[in-house]
Design a protein around this motif. Structure first.
Motif, PDB file in Angstrom:
ATOM      1  N   GLY A 120       3.198   7.576   7.590  1.00  0.00           N
ATOM      2  CA  GLY A 120       1.998   7.783   6.783  1.00  0.00           C
ATOM      3  C   GLY A 120       0.758   8.009   7.618  1.00  0.00           C
ATOM      4  O   GLY A 120      -0.221   8.572   7.144  1.00  0.00           O
ATOM      5  N   GLY A 121       0.785   7.555   8.874  1.00  0.00           N
ATOM      6  CA  GLY A 121      -0.403   7.637   9.717  1.00  0.00           C
ATOM      7  C   GLY A 121      -1.486   6.678   9.245  1.00  0.00           C
ATOM      8  O   GLY A 121      -2.677   6.990   9.270  1.00  0.00           O
ATOM      9  N   PHE A 122      -1.075   5.481   8.808  1.00  0.00           N
ATOM     10  CA  PHE A 122      -2.006   4.542   8.179  1.00  0.00           C
ATOM     11  C   PHE A 122      -2.730   3.611   9.155  1.00  0.00           C
ATOM     12  O   PHE A 122      -3.664   2.926   8.763  1.00  0.00           O
ATOM     13  CB  PHE A 122      -1.262   3.654   7.168  1.00  0.00           C
ATOM     14  CG  PHE A 122      -0.595   4.396   6.045  1.00  0.00           C
ATOM     15  CD1 PHE A 122      -1.265   5.406   5.368  1.00  0.00           C
ATOM     16  CD2 PHE A 122       0.701   4.072   5.655  1.00  0.00           C
ATOM     17  CE1 PHE A 122      -0.654   6.090   4.326  1.00  0.00           C
ATOM     18  CE2 PHE A 122       1.317   4.745   4.614  1.00  0.00           C
ATOM     19  CZ  PHE A 122       0.642   5.759   3.944  1.00  0.00           C
ATOM     20  N   ALA A 123      -2.272   3.531  10.410  1.00  0.00           N
ATOM     21  CA  ALA A 123      -2.823   2.534  11.342  1.00  0.00           C
ATOM     22  C   ALA A 123      -4.150   3.004  11.938  1.00  0.00           C
ATOM     23  O   ALA A 123      -4.305   4.176  12.294  1.00  0.00           O
ATOM     24  CB  ALA A 123      -1.823   2.243  12.458  1.00  0.00           C
ATOM     25  N   GLY A 124      -5.101   2.067  12.035  1.00  0.00           N
ATOM     26  CA  GLY A 124      -6.360   2.344  12.730  1.00  0.00           C
ATOM     27  C   GLY A 124      -7.235   3.387  12.073  1.00  0.00           C
ATOM     28  O   GLY A 124      -7.996   4.069  12.749  1.00  0.00           O
ATOM     29  N   VAL A 125      -7.143   3.534  10.754  1.00  0.00           N
ATOM     30  CA  VAL A 125      -7.940   4.538  10.045  1.00  0.00           C
ATOM     31  C   VAL A 125      -9.190   3.881   9.459  1.00  0.00           C
ATOM     32  O   VAL A 125      -9.073   2.920   8.700  1.00  0.00           O
ATOM     33  CB  VAL A 125      -7.126   5.181   8.895  1.00  0.00           C
ATOM     34  CG1 VAL A 125      -7.985   6.186   8.124  1.00  0.00           C
ATOM     35  CG2 VAL A 125      -5.870   5.856   9.432  1.00  0.00           C
ATOM     36  N   HIS A 159      -8.138  -2.624   5.095  1.00  0.00           N
ATOM     37  CA  HIS A 159      -7.483  -3.653   4.273  1.00  0.00           C
ATOM     38  C   HIS A 159      -6.225  -3.133   3.568  1.00  0.00           C
ATOM     39  O   HIS A 159      -5.726  -3.781   2.654  1.00  0.00           O
ATOM     40  CB  HIS A 159      -8.481  -4.234   3.274  1.00  0.00           C
ATOM     41  CG  HIS A 159      -9.631  -4.900   3.960  1.00  0.00           C
ATOM     42  ND1 HIS A 159      -9.501  -6.108   4.607  1.00  0.00           N
ATOM     43  CD2 HIS A 159     -10.905  -4.490   4.164  1.00  0.00           C
ATOM     44  CE1 HIS A 159     -10.657  -6.425   5.156  1.00  0.00           C
ATOM     45  NE2 HIS A 159     -11.522  -5.457   4.920  1.00  0.00           N
ATOM     46  N   LEU A 160      -5.735  -1.966   4.006  1.00  0.00           N
ATOM     47  CA  LEU A 160      -4.488  -1.453   3.435  1.00  0.00           C
ATOM     48  C   LEU A 160      -3.344  -2.433   3.698  1.00  0.00           C
ATOM     49  O   LEU A 160      -3.272  -3.052   4.759  1.00  0.00           O
ATOM     50  CB  LEU A 160      -4.143  -0.103   4.070  1.00  0.00           C
ATOM     51  CG  LEU A 160      -2.843   0.532   3.564  1.00  0.00           C
ATOM     52  CD1 LEU A 160      -3.048   1.176   2.203  1.00  0.00           C
ATOM     53  CD2 LEU A 160      -2.308   1.575   4.541  1.00  0.00           C
ATOM     54  N   ALA A 166     -11.091   7.242   1.424  1.00  0.00           N
ATOM     55  CA  ALA A 166     -12.289   7.395   0.586  1.00  0.00           C
ATOM     56  C   ALA A 166     -12.272   6.395  -0.570  1.00  0.00           C
ATOM     57  O   ALA A 166     -13.315   5.879  -0.980  1.00  0.00           O
ATOM     58  CB  ALA A 166     -12.366   8.821   0.046  1.00  0.00           C
ATOM     59  N   LEU A 167     -11.079   6.114  -1.079  1.00  0.00           N
ATOM     60  CA  LEU A 167     -10.955   5.253  -2.263  1.00  0.00           C
ATOM     61  C   LEU A 167     -10.905   3.761  -1.917  1.00  0.00           C
ATOM     62  O   LEU A 167     -11.493   2.931  -2.614  1.00  0.00           O
ATOM     63  CB  LEU A 167      -9.687   5.647  -3.033  1.00  0.00           C
ATOM     64  CG  LEU A 167      -9.401   4.926  -4.348  1.00  0.00           C
ATOM     65  CD1 LEU A 167     -10.553   5.102  -5.338  1.00  0.00           C
ATOM     66  CD2 LEU A 167      -8.091   5.425  -4.953  1.00  0.00           C
ATOM     67  N   ALA A 168     -10.209   3.425  -0.818  1.00  0.00           N
ATOM     68  CA  ALA A 168      -9.907   2.014  -0.513  1.00  0.00           C
ATOM     69  C   ALA A 168     -11.135   1.099  -0.453  1.00  0.00           C
ATOM     70  O   ALA A 168     -11.093  -0.009  -0.994  1.00  0.00           O
ATOM     71  CB  ALA A 168      -9.098   1.919   0.779  1.00  0.00           C
ATOM     72  N   PRO A 169     -12.248   1.532   0.185  1.00  0.00           N
ATOM     73  CA  PRO A 169     -13.393   0.608   0.270  1.00  0.00           C
ATOM     74  C   PRO A 169     -14.025   0.289  -1.089  1.00  0.00           C
ATOM     75  O   PRO A 169     -14.808  -0.657  -1.204  1.00  0.00           O
ATOM     76  CB  PRO A 169     -14.394   1.374   1.157  1.00  0.00           C
ATOM     77  CG  PRO A 169     -13.561   2.358   1.919  1.00  0.00           C
ATOM     78  CD  PRO A 169     -12.473   2.752   0.973  1.00  0.00           C
ATOM     79  N   LYS A 170     -13.684   1.077  -2.130  1.00  0.00           N
ATOM     80  CA  LYS A 170     -14.319   0.921  -3.441  1.00  0.00           C
ATOM     81  C   LYS A 170     -13.506   0.039  -4.390  1.00  0.00           C
ATOM     82  O   LYS A 170     -13.966  -0.273  -5.485  1.00  0.00           O
ATOM     83  CB  LYS A 170     -14.516   2.304  -4.079  1.00  0.00           C
ATOM     84  CG  LYS A 170     -15.350   3.253  -3.220  1.00  0.00           C
ATOM     85  CD  LYS A 170     -15.474   4.625  -3.872  1.00  0.00           C
ATOM     86  CE  LYS A 170     -16.418   5.525  -3.072  1.00  0.00           C
ATOM     87  NZ  LYS A 170     -16.689   6.797  -3.767  1.00  0.00           N
ATOM     88  N   VAL A 171     -12.264  -0.300  -3.988  1.00  0.00           N
ATOM     89  CA  VAL A 171     -11.385  -1.062  -4.892  1.00  0.00           C
ATOM     90  C   VAL A 171     -10.965  -2.387  -4.254  1.00  0.00           C
ATOM     91  O   VAL A 171     -11.212  -2.618  -3.066  1.00  0.00           O
ATOM     92  CB  VAL A 171     -10.134  -0.230  -5.281  1.00  0.00           C
ATOM     93  CG1 VAL A 171     -10.528   1.030  -6.052  1.00  0.00           C
ATOM     94  CG2 VAL A 171      -9.289   0.130  -4.054  1.00  0.00           C
ATOM     95  N   ALA A 172     -10.332  -3.251  -5.061  1.00  0.00           N
ATOM     96  CA  ALA A 172      -9.915  -4.570  -4.561  1.00  0.00           C
ATOM     97  C   ALA A 172      -8.815  -4.446  -3.513  1.00  0.00           C
ATOM     98  O   ALA A 172      -8.812  -5.162  -2.518  1.00  0.00           O
ATOM     99  CB  ALA A 172      -9.440  -5.442  -5.718  1.00  0.00           C
ATOM    100  N   SER A 173      -7.862  -3.533  -3.749  1.00  0.00           N
ATOM    101  CA  SER A 173      -6.731  -3.418  -2.832  1.00  0.00           C
ATOM    102  C   SER A 173      -6.026  -2.084  -2.998  1.00  0.00           C
ATOM    103  O   SER A 173      -5.881  -1.590  -4.117  1.00  0.00           O
ATOM    104  CB  SER A 173      -5.723  -4.539  -3.105  1.00  0.00           C
ATOM    105  OG  SER A 173      -4.562  -4.385  -2.307  1.00  0.00           O
TER     106      SER A 173
END
Length: 295
Positions: A95-100, A105-106, A72-79
């Motif tokens: 973390g389950g970070f892939a393909g989310v 841009h994580l 929810a936060l990532a698209p609103k910030v630089a990185s």
């Protein structure tokens, strides 16, 4: 919804959930982040910050709400960057970070920034490991036997570093205290350093720390138009102190920042330096959600 609020509280429930930093520098950092979110960097440790601490690191998993909050936060910030001592692939899996969706841009800066995983490519980039690590790997089991390491002490293989854990020993603190000096000597013989943490001593190459990783990341982003206007860093352990120092350096260079401690009674050095102390990974996730709602 607002009927039970007093007449002077105008803010929404989400906004009221955003905690206020205890320091002026922290309040300035948060204000800058909210004013120009598209220039903000959100950097977070993994274990103890996004994932609750567990006795076996292989069982560590991100808090169930961490990925939705980050997405929810990532698209609103630089990185958004996860900065961890773990290999980046492990942090990505745990973390389950892939393909989310939302986390395209994580970036995961693993091994204290020595290796980098980019969600956009799904690949890890890394230089060659330090030769001292292989030498220590060969010596460590016999070395621990000779110095009479406590039963329950175990070695975690991290590829670019090795960690000796005492959390499973009968007296974890006594085991930690016994090992600290001898391991520091062994590390020095091979050009490595010892990084102490929560009942863990990590032997790793010098010049790799979360502060260096964070500053390098910010420097790279500064090359793009607009540059970085604010940095928030959240961590829970001694290995996060260099990242805290990096935020202090950025602040002295005119980039506002917020230091967040993922509350642990085990590491008071961090809570004393933090602008904001939240209640562990659940508190970190709550902060991320409140930021996403407010921006």
């Amino acid at each position: 919804m607002g009927s039970h609020h007093s007449h002077d509280s105008q803010d929404t429930t989400a906004a009221s959930a955003l905690p206020t930093p205890a320091t002026q520098a922290g309040r300035d950092g948060l204000a800058a982040l909210l004013a120009r979110p598209e220039r903000a960097v959100i950097a977070l440790d993994f274990d103890g910050t996004l994932a609750p601490i567990v006795p076996d690191p292989d069982q560590a998993r991100a808090h169930p709400d961490a990925v939705p909050a980050l997405a929810a936060l990532a698209p609103k910030v630089a990185s958004v960057a996860v900065v961890t001592g773990r290999p980046p692939g492990v942090a990505v899996r745990h973390g389950g970070f892939a393909g989310v969706p939302g986390l395209e841009h994580l970036v995961v800066l693993g091994h204290y920034g020595a290796e980098r995983w980019d969600a956009v490519t799904g690949t890890v980039t890394a230089p060659a490991p330090h030769p001292g690590v292989a030498a220590v790997r060969a010596e460590l089991p016999g070395f621990l036997d000779r110095i009479g390491a406590w039963q329950g002490t175990w070695i975690e293989e991290k590829g670019r570093s090795l960690a000796v854990h005492t959390r499973r020993a009968a007296d974890p603190q006594a085991a930690f205290d016994l090992l600290r000096e001898p391991l520091t000597g062994l590390a020095a013989e091979h050009g490595l350093i010892v990084e102490p943490g929560r009942m863990v001593l990590e032997l790793r190459p010098p010049g790799m720390d979360k502060g260096v990783a964070l500053l390098d990341h910010v420097r790279a982003l500064n090359a793009s138009p607009g540059g970085v206007g604010a940095v928030l860093y959240a961590g829970d352990d001694l290995g996060d102190l260099p990242a805290f120092a990096a935020v202090d350096k950025l602040r002295s260079d005119g980039v506002p920042g917020v230091l967040v401690c993922s509350g642990s009674a085990e590491v008071t050095e961090l809570s004393e330096r933090a602008d904001l102390v939240v209640d562990g990974p659940a508190g970190v996730v709550g902060l991320l959600k409140a930021l996403a709602a407010r921006i």
